[in-house]
Design a protein around this motif. Sequence first.
Motif, mmCIF file in Angstrom:
data_model
loop_
_atom_site.group_PDB
_atom_site.id
_atom_site.type_symbol
_atom_site.label_atom_id
_atom_site.label_comp_id
_atom_site.label_asym_id
_atom_site.label_seq_id
_atom_site.Cartn_x
_atom_site.Cartn_y
_atom_site.Cartn_z
ATOM 1 N N LEU A 70 0.833 -1.208 0.000
ATOM 2 C CA LEU A 70 0.000 0.000 0.000
ATOM 3 C C LEU A 70 0.863 1.252 0.000
ATOM 4 C CD1 LEU A 70 -2.584 1.714 0.391
ATOM 5 C CD2 LEU A 70 -2.353 1.272 2.848
ATOM 6 N N LEU A 71 1.846 1.316 0.896
ATOM 7 C CA LEU A 71 2.676 2.517 1.018
ATOM 8 C C LEU A 71 3.501 2.763 -0.240
ATOM 9 C CD1 LEU A 71 3.686 1.951 4.725
ATOM 10 C CD2 LEU A 71 2.096 3.684 3.861
ATOM 11 N N ILE A 72 4.036 1.710 -0.818
ATOM 12 C CA ILE A 72 4.801 1.876 -2.057
ATOM 13 C C ILE A 72 3.882 2.296 -3.194
ATOM 14 C CG2 ILE A 72 6.129 0.643 -3.828
ATOM 15 C CD1 ILE A 72 7.475 -0.912 -1.518
ATOM 16 N N ARG A 73 2.726 1.685 -3.314
ATOM 17 C CA ARG A 73 1.782 2.060 -4.380
ATOM 18 C C ARG A 73 1.363 3.518 -4.224
ATOM 19 N NH1 ARG A 73 -3.156 -1.565 -4.788
ATOM 20 N NH2 ARG A 73 -3.410 -0.483 -6.768
ATOM 21 N N TYR A 74 1.158 3.951 -2.998
ATOM 22 C CA TYR A 74 0.779 5.350 -2.767
ATOM 23 C C TYR A 74 1.881 6.294 -3.262
ATOM 24 C CZ TYR A 74 -0.179 9.726 -0.395
ATOM 25 O OH TYR A 74 -0.375 11.053 -0.137
ATOM 26 N N ILE A 75 3.092 6.035 -2.838
ATOM 27 C CA ILE A 75 4.204 6.923 -3.199
ATOM 28 C C ILE A 75 4.449 6.955 -4.702
ATOM 29 C CG2 ILE A 75 6.728 7.189 -3.021
ATOM 30 C CD1 ILE A 75 5.182 8.370 -0.658
ATOM 31 N N ILE A 76 4.418 5.797 -5.361
ATOM 32 C CA ILE A 76 4.678 5.801 -6.813
ATOM 33 C C ILE A 76 3.523 6.424 -7.593
ATOM 34 C CG2 ILE A 76 6.262 3.836 -6.704
ATOM 35 C CD1 ILE A 76 4.022 2.096 -7.944
ATOM 36 N N SER A 77 2.395 6.655 -6.927
ATOM 37 C CA SER A 77 1.232 7.261 -7.589
ATOM 38 C C SER A 77 1.211 8.779 -7.470
ATOM 39 C CB SER A 77 -0.062 6.685 -6.984
ATOM 40 O OG SER A 77 -0.106 5.289 -7.143
ATOM 41 N N ILE A 78 2.089 9.349 -6.674
ATOM 42 C CA ILE A 78 2.139 10.803 -6.498
ATOM 43 C C ILE A 78 2.888 11.397 -7.691
ATOM 44 C CG2 ILE A 78 2.921 12.680 -5.003
ATOM 45 C CD1 ILE A 78 0.728 10.937 -3.757
ATOM 46 N N ASP A 79 2.235 12.271 -8.428
ATOM 47 C CA ASP A 79 2.789 12.728 -9.706
ATOM 48 C C ASP A 79 4.014 13.625 -9.598
ATOM 49 O OD1 ASP A 79 1.498 15.022 -8.793
ATOM 50 O OD2 ASP A 79 0.325 15.317 -10.612
ATOM 51 N N TRP A 80 4.284 14.235 -8.472
ATOM 52 C CA TRP A 80 5.452 15.108 -8.371
ATOM 53 C C TRP A 80 6.689 14.386 -7.821
ATOM 54 C CZ3 TRP A 80 7.239 15.785 -3.415
ATOM 55 C CH2 TRP A 80 6.329 15.615 -2.374
ATOM 56 N N ILE A 81 6.535 13.126 -7.436
ATOM 57 C CA ILE A 81 7.666 12.364 -6.912
ATOM 58 C C ILE A 81 8.322 11.590 -8.055
ATOM 59 C CG2 ILE A 81 8.349 10.467 -5.388
ATOM 60 C CD1 ILE A 81 6.130 11.381 -3.466
ATOM 61 N N ASP A 82 9.616 11.787 -8.203
ATOM 62 C CA ASP A 82 10.357 11.142 -9.281
ATOM 63 C C ASP A 82 11.019 9.839 -8.861
ATOM 64 O OD1 ASP A 82 10.069 13.203 -11.398
ATOM 65 O OD2 ASP A 82 11.069 14.436 -9.891
ATOM 66 N N SER A 83 11.496 9.775 -7.637
ATOM 67 C CA SER A 83 12.157 8.548 -7.173
ATOM 68 C C SER A 83 12.034 8.449 -5.662
ATOM 69 C CB SER A 83 13.630 8.521 -7.611
ATOM 70 O OG SER A 83 14.329 9.617 -7.068
ATOM 71 N N ILE A 84 12.272 7.225 -5.173
ATOM 72 C CA ILE A 84 12.156 6.993 -3.731
ATOM 73 C C ILE A 84 13.352 6.196 -3.233
ATOM 74 C CG2 ILE A 84 9.645 7.111 -3.664
ATOM 75 C CD1 ILE A 84 9.493 4.118 -3.737
ATOM 76 N N VAL A 85 13.670 6.425 -1.978
ATOM 77 C CA VAL A 85 14.688 5.647 -1.285
ATOM 78 C C VAL A 85 13.930 4.778 -0.291
ATOM 79 C CG1 VAL A 85 16.665 5.734 0.286
ATOM 80 C CG2 VAL A 85 16.413 7.470 -1.510
ATOM 81 N N ILE A 86 14.144 3.478 -0.368
ATOM 82 C CA ILE A 86 13.432 2.550 0.500
ATOM 83 C C ILE A 86 14.451 1.738 1.297
ATOM 84 C CG2 ILE A 86 11.835 0.614 0.619
ATOM 85 C CD1 ILE A 86 10.726 1.446 -2.084
ATOM 86 N N GLY A 87 14.289 1.766 2.605
ATOM 87 C CA GLY A 87 15.167 0.976 3.463
ATOM 88 C C GLY A 87 14.680 -0.457 3.575
#
Length: 133
Positions: A70-87
């Motif tokens: 859920l949390l990853i799907r939410y973040i990748i769905s935000i249009d202004w976010i280009d990349s994420i760092v995941i621990g």
Amino acid sequence: EHRWENYIDKFHQAKQIGKIFQVRSIFLQGLFLTDKQDLWLKANCNFSDKIFNWLEKYKLKTNSKNLRQLLIRYIISIDWIDSIVIGFNIKREIVENISYLNNKKLSKRIIDDINKNKIKLNENILNPSNWKL
């Protein structure tokens, strides 16, 4: 996370001139993935049950397998976010995280619903440097 709400238009403007936005700590240092009450209390939060009920509601509403998805799907769905760092702590988690990056994004309707109804966490919870070790 509500602290960025007033800046989203500025983020879109910055993207128009080539800026990129990377986010980190999407699991709030792993706190969103644990139901251990003592850890939540160390993070200055005494209403973790409310947070977990809210997360569970959206996990079901989005047909997500678990909170991590859920949390990853939410973040990748935000249009202004280009990349994420995941621990991650173990190899299985990184494999799982990568598999979720390929999942279908959440609809704009669901994103708007989540954003409208999200629980606001104060700075003492959001900033791990304020947590009691």
